[in-house]
Enzyme design. Structure first.
Site, PDB file in Angstrom:
ATOM      1  N   HIS A 113       0.718  -1.141  -0.174  1.00 52.21           N
ATOM      2  CA  HIS A 113       0.038   0.137   0.079  1.00 52.21           C
ATOM      3  C   HIS A 113       0.912   1.305   0.009  1.00 52.21           C
ATOM      4  O   HIS A 113       1.933   1.375   0.435  1.00 52.21           O
ATOM      5  CB  HIS A 113      -0.864   0.007   1.199  1.00 52.21           C
ATOM      6  N   HIS A 114       0.328   2.378  -0.455  1.00 52.75           N
ATOM      7  CA  HIS A 114       0.964   3.883  -0.775  1.00 52.75           C
ATOM      8  C   HIS A 114       1.981   3.526  -1.793  1.00 52.75           C
ATOM      9  O   HIS A 114       2.683   4.490  -1.937  1.00 52.75           O
ATOM     10  CB  HIS A 114       1.492   4.141   0.524  1.00 52.75           C
ATOM     11  N   ASP A 430     -10.497  35.243   3.393  1.00 48.23           N
ATOM     12  CA  ASP A 430     -11.273  33.945   3.448  1.00 48.23           C
ATOM     13  C   ASP A 430     -11.064  32.844   2.401  1.00 48.23           C
ATOM     14  O   ASP A 430     -11.233  31.589   2.969  1.00 48.23           O
ATOM     15  CB  ASP A 430     -12.644  34.416   3.266  1.00 48.23           C
ATOM     16  N   GLY A 459     -14.566  35.553  -1.565  1.00 50.61           N
ATOM     17  CA  GLY A 459     -13.919  35.143  -2.756  1.00 50.61           C
ATOM     18  C   GLY A 459     -12.642  35.313  -3.072  1.00 50.61           C
ATOM     19  O   GLY A 459     -11.871  35.887  -1.997  1.00 50.61           O
ATOM     20  N   GLU A 463      -7.440  36.952  -7.834  1.00 49.73           N
ATOM     21  CA  GLU A 463      -8.002  36.508  -9.302  1.00 49.73           C
ATOM     22  C   GLU A 463      -8.873  37.371  -9.937  1.00 49.73           C
ATOM     23  O   GLU A 463      -9.120  37.489 -11.018  1.00 49.73           O
ATOM     24  CB  GLU A 463      -8.403  35.068  -8.870  1.00 49.73           C
TER      25      GLU A 463
END
Length: 547
Positions: A113-114, A430, A459, A463
């Protein structure tokens, strides 16, 4: 003396004054973690995920000098890649230790696993090669050569390293021959390069120093200030490296950020005929889209392992060596230069009107104390904060080169736990907070008391300023941020503040200064499209740069 390899590794790490280790448990590191928690001189700081752990280690290293973290093979190892890459870009020494499957499993190529199910166990180590200064696969036979080698590389280069530690190796005993200590580095003959700089300065009429992030990485603040003071050369800082130079010095002239700089700073730097670029990188965000107007032929690059003047280059000289050589130079500047105007009293009015970014940062200037650590998230917070006037003892942490949003929240965990005597102020938005918010839970568990200011403007503002101002991809889900302490299981230890106006912000400031025994979470609500003026301008620059 016989010790397990894991114990020896921890001894070496502690010799570097590291007393906190970040990370997440996994079955390939659990037995090694037993050695961590058994120590009296070291504390395990478990994180909610490996990305947060890597950011926290970065913040810890910026205050402490170096840091260490532990992940498990594959899934944890790769979750930390983003944070380690940021540390590499901004020269922060983090020791990333990966607990791996046993040598028998690896040698047999078993599909455990991994893994990727292909029988390969070096894929992830190869992924770390471009983002670490060196790597090591530890065995009982090489532990006492490889571990010192990679730790010295992290220290000397101020960059991350990667250690692959099979779990059976961690538990195997070795005979430790001698305790680890950093070896002295060989000095280079730099007289030729210093003489070149000297000749450049002698012929110059307007010399200037541009200081950057490598001064912070190598803790060369005193050496740089001595150079500026004794040679009487003015210093401008890049935003990438804010805090590199004492802003109380008479030789400090301000922030240089290309066309966005104050007129007197921009004109002096752009017209300089001898620019000493010391520990700085002229990146797009630091120069407003490469908007400098000086001649690059007039720039002497004095960076770590990167000396460049005209056609002469050298990649073997350490930055501390260069500064030592510069300080031994016989030179004194006699030209005039602009004086930095420190902000003492800000002009704002306390009222019940909606709070604006302009007023917010003016008020923040009055709130900062001389010994505070200020962390500014790569968004509205950074573009508003890097013009704040700091005192000599302030520390400023941002990530403007790598620019991974969400970085500063876990970084605050690391920086605050590195020195609990200093107040940490986190300025974050935020959108960024939502990426790494679980770090608040770890802060509460560790009982540290930073002050967190969350700008709620609904928001991704950076951007929006670049592209898609009203596009839905720049929107986020509105959270009830003031409920976060309760969600994380304990709200009595955290004071929560709801701020919509300048009067309410001042009331929050007053309460924070009264209640120094608590963590504070301040939700500051502002209009969606309101932003610091420099972000408005930088958004236009990035939009143009992106075509």
């Amino acid at each position: 003396m016989k010790k397990r390899v894991g114990q020896y590794l921890l001894d070496c790490i502690h010799a570097l004054d590291i007393d906190k280790i970040f990370g997440v448990p996994g079955d390939f590191n659990l037995a090694f973690l037993d050695d961590v928690i058994d120590r009296q001189d070291m504390q395990w700081v478990g994180n909610t995920n490996e990305l947060n752990a890597s950011y926290a280690a970065d913040g810890y290293a910026r205050i402490n000098g170096m840091a260490a973290m532990i992940t498990t093979f594959g899934v944890g190892e790769l979750s930390a890649v983003n944070g380690i890459a940021g540390s590499y870009a901004e020269r922060i020494p983090v020791i990333q230790i990966t607990g791996a499957p046993t040598r028998a499993v690896e040698n047999a190529g078993k599909y455990v696993h991994h893994s990727l199910g292909e029988g390969n166990f070096d894929d992830y180590r190869k992924m770390y090669e471009p983002i670490t200064t060196t790597q090591a696969y530890i065995t009982p036979e090489n532990a006492q050569t490889e571990i010192p080698r990679v730790l010295e590389a992290a220290y000397n280069e101020r960059r991350p390293v990667h250690i692959h530690l099979p779990i059976d190796v961690a538990g195997e005993e070795i005979e430790v021959k001698e305790s680890f200590q950093l070896s002295s580095t060989e000095s280079n003959d730099i007289d030729r390069y210093i003489e070149m700089v000297h000749e450049k300065l002698q012929s110059a009429s307007k010399p200037v120093i541009i200081a950057g992030h490598e001064i912070n990485s190598f803790d060369l603040h005193d050496q740089l200030e001595r150079f500026a003071r004794e040679k009487q050369i003015p210093v401008a800082q890049l935003s990438l490296g804010k805090g590199a130079f004492n802003e109380e010095s008479p030789y400090y002239i301000g922030i240089y950020d290309g066309v966005l700089a104050e007129d007197q700073v921009r004109e002096y730097v752009d017209q300089s005929d001898a620019i000493l670029n010391i520990g700085a990188k002229l990146t797009d965000s630091a120069t407003a889209g490469f908007s400098y107007e000086f001649d690059l032929d007039d720039v002497v690059m004095l960076n770590h392992r990167n000396f460049k003047m005209n056609e002469t280059t050298a990649d073997h000289i350490a930055l501390p060596e260069l500064l030592e050589g510069l300080n031994n130079m016989d030179y004194k500047n006699d030209s005039d230069f602009p004086q930095y105007q420190r902000v003492e009293n800000q002009d704002f009015e306390l009222n019940n009107n909606a709070l604006t970014q302009e007023t917010y940062f003016k008020m923040m200037q009055t709130f900062i104390q001389p010994d505070d650590v200020i962390l500014a998230e790569q968004g509205t917070s950074f573009f508003g904060a890097y013009d704040l006037t700091l005192s000599r003892s302030n520390t400023f942490i941002g990530q403007p080169l790598w620019g991974s949003i969400g970085y500063t929240l876990p970084s605050t965990l690391g920086s605050q736990i590195a020195d609990t005597t200093r107040r940490n102020l986190l300025l974050i938005g935020d959108g960024s907070l939502q990426l790494t918010v679980q770090a608040i839970s770890t802060m509460m568990r560790e009982q540290i008391k930073p002050v967190i200011f969350v700008i709620n403007n609904d928001g991704y503002t950076v951007e929006r300023k670049i592209h898609g101002e009203t596009a839905r991809y720049n929107d986020i889900k509105m959270w009830n941020y003031q409920m976060l302490p309760a969600v994380f299981g304990e709200d009595e230890a955290v004071s929560v503040h709801d701020v919509n106006t300048s009067e309410q912000l001042q009331a929050a400031f007053d309460q924070i200064e009264r209640e120094t025994d608590k963590m504070h979470l301040v939700e500051v609500k502002m209009a969606v499209h309101d932003a610091p003026e420099k972000l408005n301008e930088m958004g236009k620059v990035f939009a143009k740069q992106n075509g």
